[in-house]
Design an enzyme around this catalytic site. Structure first.
Site, PDB file in Angstrom:
ATOM      1  N   LYS A   1      31.389  35.562  40.125  1.00  0.00           N
ATOM      2  CA  LYS A   1      31.344  35.645  41.596  1.00  0.00           C
ATOM      3  C   LYS A   1      30.271  36.599  42.067  1.00  0.00           C
ATOM      4  O   LYS A   1      29.675  36.385  43.123  1.00  0.00           O
ATOM      5  CB  LYS A   1      32.708  36.048  42.156  1.00  0.00           C
ATOM      6  CG  LYS A   1      33.700  34.904  42.152  1.00  0.00           C
ATOM      7  CD  LYS A   1      34.754  35.056  43.230  1.00  0.00           C
ATOM      8  CE  LYS A   1      35.636  33.826  43.275  1.00  0.00           C
ATOM      9  NZ  LYS A   1      36.827  33.993  44.075  1.00  0.00           N
TER      10      LYS A   1
ATOM     11  N   LYS B   1      34.044  24.133  35.232  1.00  0.00           N
ATOM     12  CA  LYS B   1      35.369  23.953  35.834  1.00  0.00           C
ATOM     13  C   LYS B   1      35.249  23.201  37.161  1.00  0.00           C
ATOM     14  O   LYS B   1      34.294  23.432  37.900  1.00  0.00           O
ATOM     15  CB  LYS B   1      35.959  25.358  36.081  1.00  0.00           C
ATOM     16  CG  LYS B   1      37.360  25.380  36.603  1.00  0.00           C
ATOM     17  CD  LYS B   1      37.804  26.792  36.924  1.00  0.00           C
ATOM     18  CE  LYS B   1      37.280  27.242  38.263  1.00  0.00           C
ATOM     19  NZ  LYS B   1      37.981  28.373  38.860  1.00  0.00           N
TER      20      LYS B   1
ATOM     21  N   LYS C   1      36.182  23.774  44.203  1.00  0.00           N
ATOM     22  CA  LYS C   1      35.897  23.289  45.556  1.00  0.00           C
ATOM     23  C   LYS C   1      34.587  23.852  46.092  1.00  0.00           C
ATOM     24  O   LYS C   1      34.053  23.367  47.072  1.00  0.00           O
ATOM     25  CB  LYS C   1      37.063  23.620  46.492  1.00  0.00           C
ATOM     26  CG  LYS C   1      37.358  25.104  46.609  1.00  0.00           C
ATOM     27  CD  LYS C   1      38.743  25.358  47.199  1.00  0.00           C
ATOM     28  CE  LYS C   1      39.178  26.766  46.836  1.00  0.00           C
ATOM     29  NZ  LYS C   1      40.600  26.967  46.785  1.00  0.00           N
TER      30      LYS C   1
HETATM   31  P1  TYM Z   1      42.655  30.150  42.780  1.00  0.00           P
HETATM   32  O1  TYM Z   1      42.981  30.149  44.231  1.00  0.00           O
HETATM   33  O2  TYM Z   1      41.212  30.137  42.387  1.00  0.00           O
HETATM   34  O3  TYM Z   1      43.325  28.925  42.072  1.00  0.00           O
HETATM   35  C1  TYM Z   1      44.699  28.661  42.239  1.00  0.00           C
HETATM   36  C2  TYM Z   1      45.305  28.102  40.982  1.00  0.00           C
HETATM   37  O4  TYM Z   1      44.636  26.903  40.592  1.00  0.00           O
HETATM   38  C3  TYM Z   1      44.224  27.008  39.223  1.00  0.00           C
HETATM   39  N1  TYM Z   1      42.970  26.252  39.076  1.00  0.00           N
HETATM   40  C4  TYM Z   1      42.752  25.341  38.121  1.00  0.00           C
HETATM   41  N2  TYM Z   1      43.544  24.877  37.130  1.00  0.00           N
HETATM   42  C5  TYM Z   1      43.036  23.910  36.333  1.00  0.00           C
HETATM   43  N3  TYM Z   1      41.794  23.409  36.483  1.00  0.00           N
HETATM   44  C6  TYM Z   1      40.951  23.838  37.449  1.00  0.00           C
HETATM   45  N4  TYM Z   1      39.739  23.320  37.593  1.00  0.00           N
HETATM   46  C7  TYM Z   1      41.434  24.861  38.331  1.00  0.00           C
HETATM   47  N5  TYM Z   1      40.903  25.509  39.403  1.00  0.00           N
HETATM   48  C8  TYM Z   1      41.844  26.368  39.838  1.00  0.00           C
HETATM   49  C9  TYM Z   1      44.030  28.501  39.008  1.00  0.00           C
HETATM   50  O5  TYM Z   1      44.091  28.832  37.636  1.00  0.00           O
HETATM   51  C10 TYM Z   1      45.186  29.072  39.797  1.00  0.00           C
HETATM   52  O6  TYM Z   1      46.377  29.034  39.044  1.00  0.00           O
HETATM   53  N6  TYM Z   1      43.448  34.956  41.770  1.00  0.00           N
HETATM   54  C11 TYM Z   1      44.069  33.672  41.880  1.00  0.00           C
HETATM   55  C12 TYM Z   1      45.138  33.614  42.956  1.00  0.00           C
HETATM   56  C13 TYM Z   1      46.172  34.669  42.826  1.00  0.00           C
HETATM   57  C14 TYM Z   1      47.243  34.680  41.883  1.00  0.00           C
HETATM   58  C15 TYM Z   1      47.953  35.889  42.159  1.00  0.00           C
HETATM   59  C16 TYM Z   1      47.647  33.811  40.866  1.00  0.00           C
HETATM   60  C17 TYM Z   1      46.272  35.791  43.586  1.00  0.00           C
HETATM   61  N7  TYM Z   1      47.361  36.510  43.190  1.00  0.00           N
HETATM   62  C18 TYM Z   1      49.087  36.202  41.408  1.00  0.00           C
HETATM   63  C19 TYM Z   1      48.775  34.142  40.122  1.00  0.00           C
HETATM   64  C20 TYM Z   1      49.473  35.328  40.397  1.00  0.00           C
HETATM   65  C21 TYM Z   1      43.000  32.650  42.230  1.00  0.00           C
HETATM   66  O7  TYM Z   1      41.940  32.977  42.723  1.00  0.00           O
HETATM   67  O8  TYM Z   1      43.386  31.373  42.047  1.00  0.00           O
END
Ligand code: TYM
Length: 334
Positions: free
Chosen positions: A115, A197, A200
């Protein structure tokens, strides 16, 4: 534990337009697991501002995300669906945990490296300490399991390290959480470049399927998906494009890799891509319909947000008070 149930915690950032990566990697597993556990699912809007957001859009996306949680099948009476920013304990615990996390640990986070390379003009301190806020989210609720996609695994490992470090100084304060990864869909790749990966924020909209894409768009995007010059539907490291499509198809249909390879034996990629598109549309269409209905019901969603914020605050504050006492902050005499 809450009552006789173990605790499950997870969150998604409120940055709009979820992809099927978010759904198959995370949300779908939440829905499958939610009966078994006491669940807290946050709309992580505090995480979102590590990248500059337009305020009205951030507010809108947060609401859309919470509505989507319900549309995807999470019962808001049984699961605590809430906005992170409605629970001040997240930021307070994050501050405390910042003092138990090393710069070296945070510098190793691959998401920070990615990032900060992408947003060179805004490498803010929040982006750097983001995993500490995530650790605070999880530890506040004494979570036993955290269902996420593979890309969040490193943050989970850091969360465990912070929790163990804190416990080794102050006794058993935090439950040590375990990552939960689904059997399929743990890392959905870009449809245009299967070494990346699915995300979006990709510049090319053909690289991702959004949860709100209509059936025609979904099918068109799968038709254009990158495969290889071979014609065999076979799961293999040297066929990353096809393997990704097999994973998506397996996630949506529950079929095994072997069953899928057999189903499309001798058929080439055209038929296969169409079938994947249809399977994805079959999963997403009912969610989109429920979402459209729920969005019309403003009072219902408002009520959910209010009640669940109270519930989340109650549990989060219990942990925060305990932590404050342990580190030596005096209690406020009322
Ligand atoms: P975020 O918002 O980027 O993504 C949310 C969830 O989607 C999963 N994910 C994917 N899984 C499989 N293939 C993909 N291409 C893919 N893209 C996204 C992510 O692994 C995630 O589970 N920091 C976290 C959000 C967060 C969080 C937390 C998660 C904040 N606090 C506490 C768990 C516990 C994030 O940015 O996810």
């Amino acid at each position: 534990m809450i009552g006789d149930k173990k605790v499950l915690y997870s969150a998604v950032q409120a940055t709009g337009n979820l992809t099927i990566g978010n759904y198959l990697g995370a949300l779908r597993n939440w829905v499958n697991l939610c009966d078994e556990y006491e669940c807290f699912f946050a709309v992580a809007n505090e995480h979102s501002i590590t990248v500059r957001q337009e305020p009205a859009a951030l507010r809108k996306h947060a609401r859309e995300l919470l509505t989507l949680y319900i549309a995807a099948g999470l019962d808001p009476e049984k699961n605590c669906l809430y906005y992170q920013s409605h629970v001040p304990a997240h930021a307070e615990l994050a501050w405390i945990l910042n003092c138990y996390t090393y710069m070296g640990e945070l510098s190793r986070m691959t998401q920070f490296k990615d990032k900060s390379a992408k947003h060179e003009d805004n490498v803010n301190a929040g982006l750097f300490t983001y995993p500490v806020l995530m650790a605070a989210d999880i530890l506040l609720f004494q979570a036993d399991y955290v269902p996420v996609g593979v890309d969040q695994k490193q943050h989970l490992e850091l969360t465990r390290d912070i929790a163990m470090r804190f416990n080794s100084i102050y006794g058993d304060v935090f439950t040590i959480p375990e990552v939960y990864l689904g059997k399929t869909g743990r890392k959905i790749m870009s449809l245009q470049d299967p070494s990346k990966k699915m995300s979006k924020s990709d510049e090319n909209p053909n690289a991702y399927i959004l949860m709100m894409d209509d059936k025609d768009t979904i099918i068109r995007k799968f038709k254009r998906a990158i495969t290889d010059s071979d014609t065999q539907v076979r799961y293999s490291d040297d066929k990353p494009g096809v393997s990704n499509l097999i994973d998506i198809y397996a996630s949506c249909t529950g079929k095994s890799t072997e069953e899928i390879e057999k189903e499309f034996e001798g058929q080439g990629y055209g038929q296969f891509k169409l079938a994947v598109g249809e399977a994805v549309a079959d999963v997403l269409t009912p969610i989109q319909e429920r979402y459209a209905d729920l969005s019309k019901n403003k009072d219902y969603i408002d009520g959910i947000i209010k009640n669940n914020a109270e519930k989340a605050n109650y549990f989060a504050n219990k942990t925060l008070r305990k932590v404050q006492k342990k580190v030596g902050f005096p209690e406020l005499i009322r």
